[in-house]
Design a protein around this motif. Structure first.
Motif, PDB file in Angstrom:
ATOM      1  N   ILE A   1     -26.949   4.685 -35.016  1.00  0.00           N
ATOM      2  CA  ILE A   1     -26.598   4.336 -36.393  1.00  0.00           C
ATOM      3  C   ILE A   1     -26.289   2.849 -36.508  1.00  0.00           C
ATOM      4  O   ILE A   1     -26.672   2.192 -37.484  1.00  0.00           O
ATOM      5  CB  ILE A   1     -25.407   5.193 -36.874  1.00  0.00           C
ATOM      6  N   VAL A   2     -25.601   2.284 -35.525  1.00  0.00           N
ATOM      7  CA  VAL A   2     -25.247   0.863 -35.567  1.00  0.00           C
ATOM      8  C   VAL A   2     -26.508   0.005 -35.630  1.00  0.00           C
ATOM      9  O   VAL A   2     -26.619  -0.910 -36.464  1.00  0.00           O
ATOM     10  CB  VAL A   2     -24.383   0.491 -34.343  1.00  0.00           C
ATOM     11  N   PHE A   3     -27.480   0.281 -34.762  1.00  0.00           N
ATOM     12  CA  PHE A   3     -28.700  -0.522 -34.748  1.00  0.00           C
ATOM     13  C   PHE A   3     -29.529  -0.292 -36.015  1.00  0.00           C
ATOM     14  O   PHE A   3     -30.033  -1.253 -36.616  1.00  0.00           O
ATOM     15  CB  PHE A   3     -29.535  -0.182 -33.511  1.00  0.00           C
ATOM     16  N   CYS A   4     -29.663   0.967 -36.433  1.00  0.00           N
ATOM     17  CA  CYS A   4     -30.483   1.262 -37.618  1.00  0.00           C
ATOM     18  C   CYS A   4     -29.829   0.733 -38.887  1.00  0.00           C
ATOM     19  O   CYS A   4     -30.512   0.210 -39.777  1.00  0.00           O
ATOM     20  CB  CYS A   4     -30.717   2.759 -37.724  1.00  0.00           C
ATOM     21  N   PHE A   5     -28.507   0.844 -38.988  1.00  0.00           N
ATOM     22  CA  PHE A   5     -27.822   0.335 -40.173  1.00  0.00           C
ATOM     23  C   PHE A   5     -27.914  -1.183 -40.238  1.00  0.00           C
ATOM     24  O   PHE A   5     -28.047  -1.758 -41.330  1.00  0.00           O
ATOM     25  CB  PHE A   5     -26.358   0.767 -40.161  1.00  0.00           C
ATOM     26  N   ALA A   6     -27.844  -1.850 -39.083  1.00  0.00           N
ATOM     27  CA  ALA A   6     -27.978  -3.310 -39.067  1.00  0.00           C
ATOM     28  C   ALA A   6     -29.360  -3.721 -39.585  1.00  0.00           C
ATOM     29  O   ALA A   6     -29.481  -4.675 -40.371  1.00  0.00           O
ATOM     30  CB  ALA A   6     -27.752  -3.840 -37.653  1.00  0.00           C
ATOM     31  N   MET A   7     -30.416  -3.019 -39.166  1.00  0.00           N
ATOM     32  CA  MET A   7     -31.749  -3.328 -39.667  1.00  0.00           C
ATOM     33  C   MET A   7     -31.858  -3.068 -41.164  1.00  0.00           C
ATOM     34  O   MET A   7     -32.448  -3.868 -41.913  1.00  0.00           O
ATOM     35  CB  MET A   7     -32.797  -2.510 -38.898  1.00  0.00           C
ATOM     36  N   SER A   8     -31.302  -1.952 -41.615  1.00  0.00           N
ATOM     37  CA  SER A   8     -31.358  -1.630 -43.038  1.00  0.00           C
ATOM     38  C   SER A   8     -30.589  -2.656 -43.867  1.00  0.00           C
ATOM     39  O   SER A   8     -31.066  -3.107 -44.924  1.00  0.00           O
ATOM     40  CB  SER A   8     -30.792  -0.228 -43.263  1.00  0.00           C
ATOM     41  N   ARG A   9     -29.407  -3.020 -43.405  1.00  0.00           N
ATOM     42  CA  ARG A   9     -28.600  -3.992 -44.137  1.00  0.00           C
ATOM     43  C   ARG A   9     -29.281  -5.350 -44.195  1.00  0.00           C
ATOM     44  O   ARG A   9     -29.278  -6.024 -45.239  1.00  0.00           O
ATOM     45  CB  ARG A   9     -27.239  -4.133 -43.450  1.00  0.00           C
ATOM     46  N   TYR A  10     -29.883  -5.748 -43.091  1.00  0.00           N
ATOM     47  CA  TYR A  10     -30.571  -7.041 -43.075  1.00  0.00           C
ATOM     48  C   TYR A  10     -31.751  -7.040 -44.029  1.00  0.00           C
ATOM     49  O   TYR A  10     -31.996  -8.031 -44.731  1.00  0.00           O
ATOM     50  CB  TYR A  10     -31.036  -7.364 -41.660  1.00  0.00           C
ATOM     51  N   SER A  11     -32.501  -5.941 -44.077  1.00  0.00           N
ATOM     52  CA  SER A  11     -33.651  -5.892 -44.976  1.00  0.00           C
ATOM     53  C   SER A  11     -33.217  -5.985 -46.435  1.00  0.00           C
ATOM     54  O   SER A  11     -33.882  -6.643 -47.248  1.00  0.00           O
ATOM     55  CB  SER A  11     -34.434  -4.598 -44.748  1.00  0.00           C
ATOM     56  N   ARG A  12     -32.099  -5.368 -46.781  1.00  0.00           N
ATOM     57  CA  ARG A  12     -31.600  -5.448 -48.159  1.00  0.00           C
ATOM     58  C   ARG A  12     -31.204  -6.876 -48.508  1.00  0.00           C
ATOM     59  O   ARG A  12     -31.517  -7.381 -49.590  1.00  0.00           O
ATOM     60  CB  ARG A  12     -30.419  -4.506 -48.344  1.00  0.00           C
ATOM     61  N   ASN A  13     -30.498  -7.531 -47.570  1.00  0.00           N
ATOM     62  CA  ASN A  13     -30.098  -8.918 -47.825  1.00  0.00           C
ATOM     63  C   ASN A  13     -31.307  -9.842 -47.920  1.00  0.00           C
ATOM     64  O   ASN A  13     -31.349 -10.736 -48.781  1.00  0.00           O
ATOM     65  CB  ASN A  13     -29.158  -9.394 -46.722  1.00  0.00           C
ATOM     66  N   LEU A  14     -32.287  -9.632 -47.047  1.00  0.00           N
ATOM     67  CA  LEU A  14     -33.482 -10.471 -47.073  1.00  0.00           C
ATOM     68  C   LEU A  14     -34.261 -10.257 -48.364  1.00  0.00           C
ATOM     69  O   LEU A  14     -34.732 -11.229 -48.984  1.00  0.00           O
ATOM     70  CB  LEU A  14     -34.363 -10.158 -45.864  1.00  0.00           C
ATOM     71  N   GLU A  15     -34.394  -9.014 -48.780  1.00  0.00           N
ATOM     72  CA  GLU A  15     -35.106  -8.728 -50.020  1.00  0.00           C
ATOM     73  C   GLU A  15     -34.398  -9.353 -51.223  1.00  0.00           C
ATOM     74  O   GLU A  15     -35.041  -9.902 -52.123  1.00  0.00           O
ATOM     75  CB  GLU A  15     -35.220  -7.219 -50.200  1.00  0.00           C
ATOM     76  N   ARG A  16     -33.057  -9.296 -51.227  1.00  0.00           N
ATOM     77  CA  ARG A  16     -32.303  -9.886 -52.327  1.00  0.00           C
ATOM     78  C   ARG A  16     -32.441 -11.400 -52.344  1.00  0.00           C
ATOM     79  O   ARG A  16     -32.620 -12.008 -53.407  1.00  0.00           O
ATOM     80  CB  ARG A  16     -30.838  -9.499 -52.214  1.00  0.00           C
ATOM     81  N   ASP A  17     -32.377 -12.024 -51.171  1.00  0.00           N
ATOM     82  CA  ASP A  17     -32.499 -13.490 -51.114  1.00  0.00           C
ATOM     83  C   ASP A  17     -33.883 -13.952 -51.551  1.00  0.00           C
ATOM     84  O   ASP A  17     -34.013 -14.934 -52.298  1.00  0.00           O
ATOM     85  CB  ASP A  17     -32.224 -13.984 -49.692  1.00  0.00           C
ATOM     86  N   LEU A  18     -34.920 -13.257 -51.116  1.00  0.00           N
ATOM     87  CA  LEU A  18     -36.268 -13.636 -51.502  1.00  0.00           C
ATOM     88  C   LEU A  18     -36.505 -13.395 -52.998  1.00  0.00           C
ATOM     89  O   LEU A  18     -37.192 -14.173 -53.645  1.00  0.00           O
ATOM     90  CB  LEU A  18     -37.289 -12.869 -50.674  1.00  0.00           C
ATOM     91  N   SER A  19     -35.927 -12.323 -53.526  1.00  0.00           N
ATOM     92  CA  SER A  19     -36.067 -12.082 -54.968  1.00  0.00           C
ATOM     93  C   SER A  19     -35.342 -13.140 -55.783  1.00  0.00           C
ATOM     94  O   SER A  19     -35.825 -13.575 -56.817  1.00  0.00           O
ATOM     95  CB  SER A  19     -35.533 -10.680 -55.299  1.00  0.00           C
ATOM     96  N   ARG A  20     -34.168 -13.561 -55.301  1.00  0.00           N
ATOM     97  CA  ARG A  20     -33.421 -14.606 -55.997  1.00  0.00           C
ATOM     98  C   ARG A  20     -34.191 -15.931 -55.984  1.00  0.00           C
ATOM     99  O   ARG A  20     -34.259 -16.647 -56.986  1.00  0.00           O
ATOM    100  CB  ARG A  20     -32.050 -14.803 -55.363  1.00  0.00           C
ATOM    101  N   ALA A  21     -34.801 -16.243 -54.820  1.00  0.00           N
ATOM    102  CA  ALA A  21     -35.568 -17.491 -54.755  1.00  0.00           C
ATOM    103  C   ALA A  21     -36.805 -17.436 -55.635  1.00  0.00           C
ATOM    104  O   ALA A  21     -37.255 -18.446 -56.183  1.00  0.00           O
ATOM    105  CB  ALA A  21     -35.972 -17.758 -53.291  1.00  0.00           C
ATOM    106  N   ARG A  22     -37.363 -16.230 -55.828  1.00  0.00           N
ATOM    107  CA  ARG A  22     -38.573 -16.101 -56.645  1.00  0.00           C
ATOM    108  C   ARG A  22     -38.268 -16.252 -58.126  1.00  0.00           C
ATOM    109  O   ARG A  22     -39.088 -16.759 -58.908  1.00  0.00           O
ATOM    110  CB  ARG A  22     -39.204 -14.727 -56.374  1.00  0.00           C
ATOM    111  N   THR A  23     -37.076 -15.796 -58.551  1.00  0.00           N
ATOM    112  CA  THR A  23     -36.728 -15.844 -59.983  1.00  0.00           C
ATOM    113  C   THR A  23     -36.163 -17.178 -60.423  1.00  0.00           C
ATOM    114  O   THR A  23     -35.891 -17.360 -61.611  1.00  0.00           O
ATOM    115  CB  THR A  23     -35.716 -14.735 -60.300  1.00  0.00           C
ATOM    116  N   ARG A  24     -35.942 -18.087 -59.519  1.00  0.00           N
ATOM    117  CA  ARG A  24     -35.376 -19.387 -59.917  1.00  0.00           C
ATOM    118  C   ARG A  24     -36.414 -20.214 -60.679  1.00  0.00           C
ATOM    119  O   ARG A  24     -37.572 -20.173 -60.373  1.00  0.00           O
ATOM    120  CB  ARG A  24     -34.911 -20.159 -58.670  1.00  0.00           C
TER     121      ARG A  24
END
Length: 380
Positions: free
Chosen positions: A357-380
């Motif tokens: 769970i620790v490894f899988c949750f870390a991957m899931s959390r990172y993907s959410r943060n990366l997706e949010r950051d890329l979406s924010r950069a796209r909407t600027r």
């Protein structure tokens, strides 16, 4: 005159704050959990069940838990304390006695500091790779150096380190090695296969890519591992024997590459044709257009399914038992084969689940943060 007009004009009323019960946590609870009679009843019933379950788990796993057991003169654990508990409390002493076997397998006891460092190196490599400020050409060099150090530590035979055969590897290092090398090589393979499957100028390449993807996706991973273990050596020249870890790694790369190729192809198809036409209008070559315009946008669209596939294959490393490799889950089963601890499989599997769970949750959390950051950069 202007002063009198301003004085006689309408005065701005102070802005009133919304009621406390309609905003924040209280507002959300009032609207979502207690919005109606039925919603209130369901909320109270579920709350009662959750509280009972949490209290029962705390009592079993913490309050009445047994954390250590005495040992006899010959080093055998006396599990009578856990047996007398009769399931009232968890016996976490199984981990204090078997954690080195579960985490590092049959690696020589006095050399287990080496796989421990390997696990830390992998975790550090994941952390560095996740930081966007390290997304430069130097990151490839960091990967090469880290993986070289991993190989030196695990195999040994140089710099005064004792040589250790792959037959003694096991536990968490095997899981991380298969997942890391498998996905690291499968991802570029999947990009090439996805591009080849969409090719219109190279029909032979397109046919080969289609056959590869459909053939791999049509069989389970266990059969691919079995074929790699049994059939692959038959195609090698006489006298050349490929160790089973490399065979399992090749099977993982080929299997993951087929699934990731379909994910990447989905991102390529979702991209508007205007992007390709704009790149052609700029006079860019095929590889310039693909590398700088098409792929970055396509991969950004498929971050969630990509990470979902990564997580799935990280857990699928437990299937290598079929070809005689002892990953983390398999070493947990081996630890339970010791007669004194056979009755405490629940505690072992809970500990293994926490690690996954620790490894899988870390991957899931990172993907959410990366997706949010890329979406924010796209909407600027």
């Amino acid at each position: 005159m202007s002063t009198s007009v301003a004085a006689s004009g309408p005065s701005l009323a102070p802005r009133e704050r919304p009621p406390i019960g309609s905003v924040g946590i209280l507002g959300w609870a009032r609207t979502s959990l207690f919005g109606s009679v039925w919603s209130t009843a369901v909320t109270l019933a579920l709350g009662y069940v959750i509280v009972r379950v949490v209290f029962a788990l705390v009592e079993w796993g913490v309050v009445h838990a047994i954390w250590s057991v005495p040992y006899s003169a010959n080093g055998i654990a006396d599990t009578s304390v856990c047996q007398n508990a009769k399931g009232i409390g968890a016996c976490w002493a199984v981990w204090s006695d078997k954690y080195r076997l579960i985490l590092f397998g049959r690696y020589p006891y006095d050399q287990q500091w080496r796989p421990a460092i390997v696990v830390l190196l992998f975790v550090g490599l994941y952390v560095v790779s996740a930081m966007r400020r390290f997304w430069r050409k130097e990151l490839a060099l960091i990967w090469v150096i880290t993986l070289t150090v991993v190989g030196i530590l695990m195999w040994g035979g140089v710099f005064g380190l004792a040589a250790v055969s792959e037959d003694y590897w096991g536990g968490l290092p095997i899981t991380l090695i298969l997942a890391t090398f498998g996905l690291a090589f499968a991802f570029p393979l999947s990009v090439l296969v996805a591009l080849g499957r969409r090719s219109t100028k190279l029909p032979a390449v397109k046919v080969l890519c289609v056959i590869y993807v459909e053939l791999i996706r049509g069989v389970p991973l266990i059969s691919v591992l079995f074929m790699a273990s049994v059939m692959f050596p038959l195609f090698m020249p006489a006298g050349i024997n490929v160790d089973k870890l490399l065979r399992a790694q090749i099977a993982f790369i080929l299997f993951a590459g087929a699934y990731l190729a379909e994910v990447v192809r989905g991102g390529l198809q979702a991209l508007p044709k205007g992007q390709t036409e704009a790149a052609d209008a700029l006079g860019l070559s095929y590889w310039q257009k693909t590398g700088f315009i098409i792929l970055p946008q396509a991969l950004r669209l498929v971050i969630p399914p990509l990470v979902n596939t990564f997580i799935g294959f990280f857990k699928d490393t437990s299937l290598v038992l079929i070809i005689g490799l002892f990953d983390l889950l398999t070493m947990g089963k081996v630890a339970l084969s010791d007669p004194p601890w056979q009755s405490f499989s629940t505690e072992v599997y809970i500990g293994l689940a926490i690690i996954y769970i620790v490894f899988c949750f870390a991957m899931s959390r990172y993907s959410r943060n990366l997706e949010r950051d890329l979406s924010r950069a796209r909407t600027r």
